[in-house]
Write an enzyme that holds these catalytic residues in place. Sequence first.
Site, PDB file in Angstrom:
ATOM      1  N   GLY A  17      -1.194   4.402   3.419  1.00  0.00           N
ATOM      2  CA  GLY A  17      -1.211   3.701   4.707  1.00  0.00           C
ATOM      3  C   GLY A  17      -2.018   2.418   4.613  1.00  0.00           C
ATOM      4  O   GLY A  17      -1.627   1.380   5.143  1.00  0.00           O
ATOM      5  N   LEU A  18      -3.142   2.498   3.923  1.00  0.00           N
ATOM      6  CA  LEU A  18      -3.972   1.300   3.764  1.00  0.00           C
ATOM      7  C   LEU A  18      -3.289   0.277   2.877  1.00  0.00           C
ATOM      8  O   LEU A  18      -3.416  -0.930   3.100  1.00  0.00           O
ATOM      9  CB  LEU A  18      -5.328   1.680   3.164  1.00  0.00           C
ATOM     10  CG  LEU A  18      -6.333   2.224   4.159  1.00  0.00           C
ATOM     11  CD1 LEU A  18      -7.566   2.757   3.437  1.00  0.00           C
ATOM     12  CD2 LEU A  18      -6.733   1.142   5.157  1.00  0.00           C
ATOM     13  N   GLU A 150      10.939  18.018   2.929  1.00  0.00           N
ATOM     14  CA  GLU A 150      11.136  17.459   4.269  1.00  0.00           C
ATOM     15  C   GLU A 150      11.295  15.940   4.265  1.00  0.00           C
ATOM     16  O   GLU A 150      11.739  15.366   5.265  1.00  0.00           O
ATOM     17  CB  GLU A 150      10.001  17.893   5.205  1.00  0.00           C
ATOM     18  CG  GLU A 150       8.628  17.523   4.726  1.00  0.00           C
ATOM     19  CD  GLU A 150       7.528  18.012   5.665  1.00  0.00           C
ATOM     20  OE1 GLU A 150       7.795  18.875   6.502  1.00  0.00           O
ATOM     21  OE2 GLU A 150       6.403  17.513   5.531  1.00  0.00           O
ATOM     22  N   THR A 189      -0.860   8.064 -17.312  1.00  0.00           N
ATOM     23  CA  THR A 189       0.260   7.441 -16.597  1.00  0.00           C
ATOM     24  C   THR A 189       1.420   8.410 -16.348  1.00  0.00           C
ATOM     25  O   THR A 189       2.349   8.087 -15.629  1.00  0.00           O
ATOM     26  CB  THR A 189       0.815   6.234 -17.384  1.00  0.00           C
ATOM     27  OG1 THR A 189       1.354   6.708 -18.621  1.00  0.00           O
ATOM     28  CG2 THR A 189      -0.257   5.202 -17.669  1.00  0.00           C
ATOM     29  N   LYS A 224       2.986   0.173 -20.353  1.00  0.00           N
ATOM     30  CA  LYS A 224       3.555   1.518 -20.525  1.00  0.00           C
ATOM     31  C   LYS A 224       4.260   1.965 -19.236  1.00  0.00           C
ATOM     32  O   LYS A 224       5.406   2.437 -19.260  1.00  0.00           O
ATOM     33  CB  LYS A 224       2.408   2.473 -20.847  1.00  0.00           C
ATOM     34  CG  LYS A 224       2.820   3.803 -21.393  1.00  0.00           C
ATOM     35  CD  LYS A 224       1.575   4.438 -22.010  1.00  0.00           C
ATOM     36  CE  LYS A 224       1.729   5.923 -22.207  1.00  0.00           C
ATOM     37  NZ  LYS A 224       0.425   6.531 -22.505  1.00  0.00           N
ATOM     38  N   GLY A 355     -12.646  14.743  23.210  1.00  0.00           N
ATOM     39  CA  GLY A 355     -12.382  16.078  22.690  1.00  0.00           C
ATOM     40  C   GLY A 355     -11.735  16.958  23.743  1.00  0.00           C
ATOM     41  O   GLY A 355     -11.626  16.579  24.910  1.00  0.00           O
ATOM     42  N   CYS A 382     -14.277   9.025  26.889  1.00  0.00           N
ATOM     43  CA  CYS A 382     -13.377  10.038  27.429  1.00  0.00           C
ATOM     44  C   CYS A 382     -14.154  11.320  27.741  1.00  0.00           C
ATOM     45  O   CYS A 382     -14.910  11.347  28.701  1.00  0.00           O
ATOM     46  CB  CYS A 382     -12.196  10.254  26.493  1.00  0.00           C
ATOM     47  SG  CYS A 382     -10.744  10.794  27.385  1.00  0.00           S
ATOM     48  N   LEU A 383     -14.060  12.347  26.909  1.00  0.00           N
ATOM     49  CA  LEU A 383     -14.860  13.540  27.173  1.00  0.00           C
ATOM     50  C   LEU A 383     -16.348  13.179  27.173  1.00  0.00           C
ATOM     51  O   LEU A 383     -17.146  13.761  27.914  1.00  0.00           O
ATOM     52  CB  LEU A 383     -14.567  14.614  26.115  1.00  0.00           C
ATOM     53  CG  LEU A 383     -15.301  15.933  26.294  1.00  0.00           C
ATOM     54  CD1 LEU A 383     -14.973  16.589  27.616  1.00  0.00           C
ATOM     55  CD2 LEU A 383     -14.957  16.892  25.151  1.00  0.00           C
ATOM     56  N   ARG A 464      -6.410  14.496  30.535  1.00  0.00           N
ATOM     57  CA  ARG A 464      -5.801  15.171  31.675  1.00  0.00           C
ATOM     58  C   ARG A 464      -6.738  15.178  32.887  1.00  0.00           C
ATOM     59  O   ARG A 464      -6.318  15.140  34.019  1.00  0.00           O
ATOM     60  CB  ARG A 464      -5.510  16.638  31.298  1.00  0.00           C
ATOM     61  CG  ARG A 464      -4.067  17.012  31.283  1.00  0.00           C
ATOM     62  CD  ARG A 464      -3.871  18.454  30.856  1.00  0.00           C
ATOM     63  NE  ARG A 464      -3.260  18.512  29.541  1.00  0.00           N
ATOM     64  CZ  ARG A 464      -1.992  18.180  29.297  1.00  0.00           C
ATOM     65  NH1 ARG A 464      -1.198  17.786  30.257  1.00  0.00           N
ATOM     66  NH2 ARG A 464      -1.510  18.250  28.072  1.00  0.00           N
ATOM     67  N   HIS A 509     -10.086   4.972  25.949  1.00  0.00           N
ATOM     68  CA  HIS A 509     -10.446   4.928  24.530  1.00  0.00           C
ATOM     69  C   HIS A 509     -10.517   3.490  24.030  1.00  0.00           C
ATOM     70  O   HIS A 509      -9.539   2.971  23.479  1.00  0.00           O
ATOM     71  CB  HIS A 509      -9.431   5.710  23.701  1.00  0.00           C
ATOM     72  CG  HIS A 509      -9.513   7.186  23.887  1.00  0.00           C
ATOM     73  ND1 HIS A 509     -10.360   7.983  23.154  1.00  0.00           N
ATOM     74  CD2 HIS A 509      -8.890   8.008  24.767  1.00  0.00           C
ATOM     75  CE1 HIS A 509     -10.238   9.240  23.549  1.00  0.00           C
ATOM     76  NE2 HIS A 509      -9.352   9.285  24.526  1.00  0.00           N
ATOM     77  N   GLU A 511     -11.869   2.359  21.507  1.00  0.00           N
ATOM     78  CA  GLU A 511     -11.808   2.241  20.035  1.00  0.00           C
ATOM     79  C   GLU A 511     -10.421   1.844  19.539  1.00  0.00           C
ATOM     80  O   GLU A 511     -10.289   1.309  18.443  1.00  0.00           O
ATOM     81  CB  GLU A 511     -12.273   3.553  19.376  1.00  0.00           C
ATOM     82  CG  GLU A 511     -11.336   4.753  19.520  1.00  0.00           C
ATOM     83  CD  GLU A 511     -11.586   5.579  20.776  1.00  0.00           C
ATOM     84  OE1 GLU A 511     -12.098   5.019  21.761  1.00  0.00           O
ATOM     85  OE2 GLU A 511     -11.245   6.779  20.784  1.00  0.00           O
TER      86      GLU A 511
HETATM   87  N1  GLN Z   1     -10.466  17.040  27.533  1.00  0.00           N
HETATM   88  C1  GLN Z   1     -10.644  15.920  28.397  1.00  0.00           C
HETATM   89  C2  GLN Z   1      -9.429  15.670  29.258  1.00  0.00           C
HETATM   90  O1  GLN Z   1      -8.373  16.132  28.961  1.00  0.00           O
HETATM   91  C3  GLN Z   1     -10.992  14.669  27.611  1.00  0.00           C
HETATM   92  C4  GLN Z   1      -9.919  14.206  26.709  1.00  0.00           C
HETATM   93  C5  GLN Z   1     -10.398  13.224  25.677  1.00  0.00           C
HETATM   94  O2  GLN Z   1     -11.569  13.134  25.393  1.00  0.00           O
HETATM   95  N2  GLN Z   1      -9.485  12.512  25.051  1.00  0.00           N
HETATM   96  O3  GLN Z   1      -9.507  14.989  30.262  1.00  0.00           O
END
Ligand code: GLN
Length: 536
Positions: A17-18, A150, A189, A224, A355, A382-383, A464, A509, A511
């Site tokens: 990928g890199l 696959e 090789t 080679k 998470g 997020c979380l 969610r 997010h 990032e």
């Molecule tokens: N579990 C949390 C939610 O669903 C946070 C999700 C996350 O950190 N991406 O809202």
Amino acid sequence: MKYIFVTGGVVSSLGKGLAAASIGTLLEHRGLKVLMQKFDPYLNVDPGTMSPFQHGEVYVLNDGAETDLDLGHYERFTSGELTRLNNLTSGQVFDSVIRKERRGDYLGTTVQFIPHVTDEIKIRLREVTQNNPDVNVLITEIGGTVGDMEGLLFIEALRQFALEVGKENVCFIHVTLLPLIKAAGEIKTKPTQQSVAKLRELGIQPDIIICRTEADLDEDNRRKIAMFCNVEAKNVVAFRDVAHTIYECPLDLRRDKIDRLVVDKIGLGHTPAPALEDWERFVQRIIHPKHKVTIAVAGKYGLQDAYKSIYEALIHAGALHNTKVKIQRIDVEDIEERGAREVIGEVDGILVPGGFGERGIEGKIAAAQYAREERIPYFGICLGMQVAVIEFARNVCKLKGANSTEFEKATRHPVISLQEEQIGVEDMGATMRLGACESYLIADTLAHQLYGGAKTIRERHRHRYEFNADYRDRVEEGGMVISSLSAKEGLVEIVEIPAHPFFIGAQFHPEFQSKPNRAHPIFAGFIGAALEYARK
Ligand code: GLN
């Protein structure tokens, strides 16, 4: 459009990928418009339902597609805008074929792997081509290793596709491993020869072979490989282990002039040599930083790959501040056992990433509390934002037992809860709040200042649960400020604590939108605050 297909051989985790992304960087710096995509032969429709332990990070695109983490590399290494069309899995291919069959689209025919499944793969290549008329080069990486059962249909589809668009418009690149057998002190090789033989059995002669090696590739081995694999020696390219950062990869591949070989193959040889000064300066700032900070990342998915984009965003922000960011990985379950002070100790900033699920949640909450009470810069994503709100509700607003309904359905104070439209959702795949959406920034807040006074921002989501509007007043009375709301639904997007030197939580997010030479503003502010903290 011209096409580059990147396959891999011998083993996985070769950095295919890199390598693909680095070729993208080099071609883009030659002035070409590049677009990248990935074909993943597994049967999941997308990686959104896979555990981070299995698959690493799920990378989210602007349009809400949940994709392979290699797409993160693509977006960081090139500037082409990726959409859900840029990640195709066997799951999607078969799903589409079966739906067509049920609809009667193939009426009268026996539906077969060839041509129906391979056609489906080629349809995607054509769709991406049609949707991007201004793109010069499409680079497609095929996941997995040549010889995997696959992957066979993908390879066969590429073979057919190359014939259809003309071989002069296609460059096949095969990435292999040159193992160093320490006892013999020799580079071998043979695995490369066999892997290329496998590819040729499937009807594809690679134009360029990229050899991943710890050491250098000497001329004897180069010749080679060239002889056994039926390519010219100059088309055997070394891809060495880089010493400091993955952003050295394009520079390393440039040593053997891979971009030159590629453009010559696909008839774009008139383009100028890549102008890489900016990229080199960025790499130099990473290699020779002036300052140093330690950031604790308090997560629960151990693996290096689970927080890939966060680590990269920290590096980008570090480079901006001429600072080495030392990442201290914290397992939040350790915090539950031994306490935050003991486990985290002296750091210059604490980041709690996203998470799912209850495991380790009290450890995350304790990390947020430790940061707030010790006035250590805090960044919750997020979380990580949700746990900051829970902690604040419990310990500052005295809402005893406050929690998210994700972890405790019947909690007394559901400060984080499900949005109405999420209640009753049964399918787990692609049903979260996903992708970029617009939100307002509230004036005179840290967020507003970090984003340079912007009125609105667009950030990517994958969650969610939400900050429960019923608790906004009580939490704000306690001194937490809501500094951004989504434009459409008025959902809480950013929280902060003005009485703290730097405490911010984002429901989205950030990032996913950080790039080399364009660090994300919140990450930039966070590392700035960590530097300040370290100085004191
Ligand atoms: N579990 C949390 C939610 O669903 C946070 C999700 C996350 O950190 N991406 O809202």
